[in-house]
Scaffold this motif. Sequence first.
Motif, PDB file in Angstrom:
ATOM      1  N   ALA A   1       0.830  -1.200   0.000  1.00  0.00           N
ATOM      2  CA  ALA A   1       0.000   0.000   0.000  1.00  0.00           C
ATOM      3  C   ALA A   1       0.870   1.259   0.000  1.00  0.00           C
ATOM      4  O   ALA A   1       0.653   2.181  -0.796  1.00  0.00           O
ATOM      5  CB  ALA A   1      -0.929  -0.004   1.218  1.00  0.00           C
ATOM      6  N   CYS A   2       1.886   1.282   0.859  1.00  0.00           N
ATOM      7  CA  CYS A   2       2.798   2.435   0.906  1.00  0.00           C
ATOM      8  C   CYS A   2       3.591   2.562  -0.391  1.00  0.00           C
ATOM      9  O   CYS A   2       3.799   3.673  -0.896  1.00  0.00           O
ATOM     10  CB  CYS A   2       3.751   2.298   2.089  1.00  0.00           C
ATOM     11  N   ALA A   3       4.039   1.430  -0.924  1.00  0.00           N
ATOM     12  CA  ALA A   3       4.828   1.450  -2.163  1.00  0.00           C
ATOM     13  C   ALA A   3       4.014   1.981  -3.337  1.00  0.00           C
ATOM     14  O   ALA A   3       4.547   2.685  -4.206  1.00  0.00           O
ATOM     15  CB  ALA A   3       5.339   0.042  -2.469  1.00  0.00           C
ATOM     16  N   ASN A   4       2.723   1.659  -3.364  1.00  0.00           N
ATOM     17  CA  ASN A   4       1.870   2.130  -4.450  1.00  0.00           C
ATOM     18  C   ASN A   4       1.480   3.599  -4.282  1.00  0.00           C
ATOM     19  O   ASN A   4       1.284   4.320  -5.272  1.00  0.00           O
ATOM     20  CB  ASN A   4       0.601   1.275  -4.539  1.00  0.00           C
TER      21      ASN A   4
ATOM     22  N   PHE B   1       8.004  10.270  -5.352  1.00  0.00           N
ATOM     23  CA  PHE B   1       8.967   9.174  -5.396  1.00  0.00           C
ATOM     24  C   PHE B   1       8.518   8.122  -6.419  1.00  0.00           C
ATOM     25  O   PHE B   1       7.337   8.021  -6.744  1.00  0.00           O
ATOM     26  CB  PHE B   1       9.096   8.514  -4.021  1.00  0.00           C
ATOM     27  N   THR B   2       9.490   7.354  -6.894  1.00  0.00           N
ATOM     28  CA  THR B   2       9.171   6.280  -7.825  1.00  0.00           C
ATOM     29  C   THR B   2       8.659   5.068  -7.053  1.00  0.00           C
ATOM     30  O   THR B   2       9.376   4.544  -6.191  1.00  0.00           O
ATOM     31  CB  THR B   2      10.414   5.859  -8.635  1.00  0.00           C
ATOM     32  N   PRO B   3       7.423   4.610  -7.301  1.00  0.00           N
ATOM     33  CA  PRO B   3       6.898   3.449  -6.581  1.00  0.00           C
ATOM     34  C   PRO B   3       7.762   2.214  -6.825  1.00  0.00           C
ATOM     35  O   PRO B   3       8.038   1.876  -7.977  1.00  0.00           O
ATOM     36  CB  PRO B   3       5.495   3.263  -7.182  1.00  0.00           C
TER      37      PRO B   3
ATOM     38  N   ASN C   1      -0.608  -3.986 -13.207  1.00  0.00           N
ATOM     39  CA  ASN C   1      -1.596  -2.980 -12.822  1.00  0.00           C
ATOM     40  C   ASN C   1      -0.947  -1.658 -12.457  1.00  0.00           C
ATOM     41  O   ASN C   1      -1.460  -0.586 -12.800  1.00  0.00           O
ATOM     42  CB  ASN C   1      -2.441  -3.493 -11.648  1.00  0.00           C
ATOM     43  N   VAL C   2       0.180  -1.707 -11.742  1.00  0.00           N
ATOM     44  CA  VAL C   2       0.873  -0.475 -11.376  1.00  0.00           C
ATOM     45  C   VAL C   2       1.413   0.221 -12.623  1.00  0.00           C
ATOM     46  O   VAL C   2       1.268   1.437 -12.792  1.00  0.00           O
ATOM     47  CB  VAL C   2       2.015  -0.764 -10.380  1.00  0.00           C
TER      48      VAL C   2
END
Length: 230
Positions: free
Chosen positions: A98-101, A108-110, A175-176
Amino acid sequence: MEAFSEELLSQLESKISFVIPVFGGIPVPTSVVVTWGIMIVLVLCSIIFVRNLETIPKRTQNVIEIAVEWLNQFFEDILGKEGKRYIPYLSTVALYIACANLIGIFGFTPPTKDLDVTAGLAIMSIILIEYAGIKAKGTKKWIRSFAEPMALIAPINVLEVFIRPLSLCMRLFGNVLGAFVVMELIKMVIPIALPVPFSVYFDIFDGLIQAYVFVFLTSLFVQEAIEVEE
């Protein structure tokens, strides 16, 4: 369009943030650096928010307890009492993804745009799934389970062990990356104002949905692995 294609291709490559000057130079990707940052923030938050806990919780403690209870109940409904030991891992992965997305909102780059990161997450999940199966059934019964319901389909069951992490990896990464492509196309057509509500959907809502789907599927696979026939 050519510039957009070049930008898309650059998203598929692991960007190097810096190089550690040992053993001829060890490149450290940006996704690793951002992941370290996420881990530091999560650890600091966990330390700060669990200090001075009270019997009668106040607003912040109450919100945290509700969130933790929801996560525990969500995974317990899927895994049952036998799978409670895996809830901390699954909750941690859910928070990280969740934080990374969502971190792209802050410029920032996910990390989940890096195929290596999603592959690592998928491999860890499949290790957990197979460990859970061995723990619940024992080594011999776990091996025999590949020949169920008949020995003829054993190769398919073995192949499924490798297909699962691939599907988890590509679903999250696809999806990302797909959300990034759609947002870039929208910005090219209408660069002002309109991309904002779409950003809310793709960067926030879709990011949280992908975290949910990843841990939901992993927990389903774990539940299937620990299920013992009477």
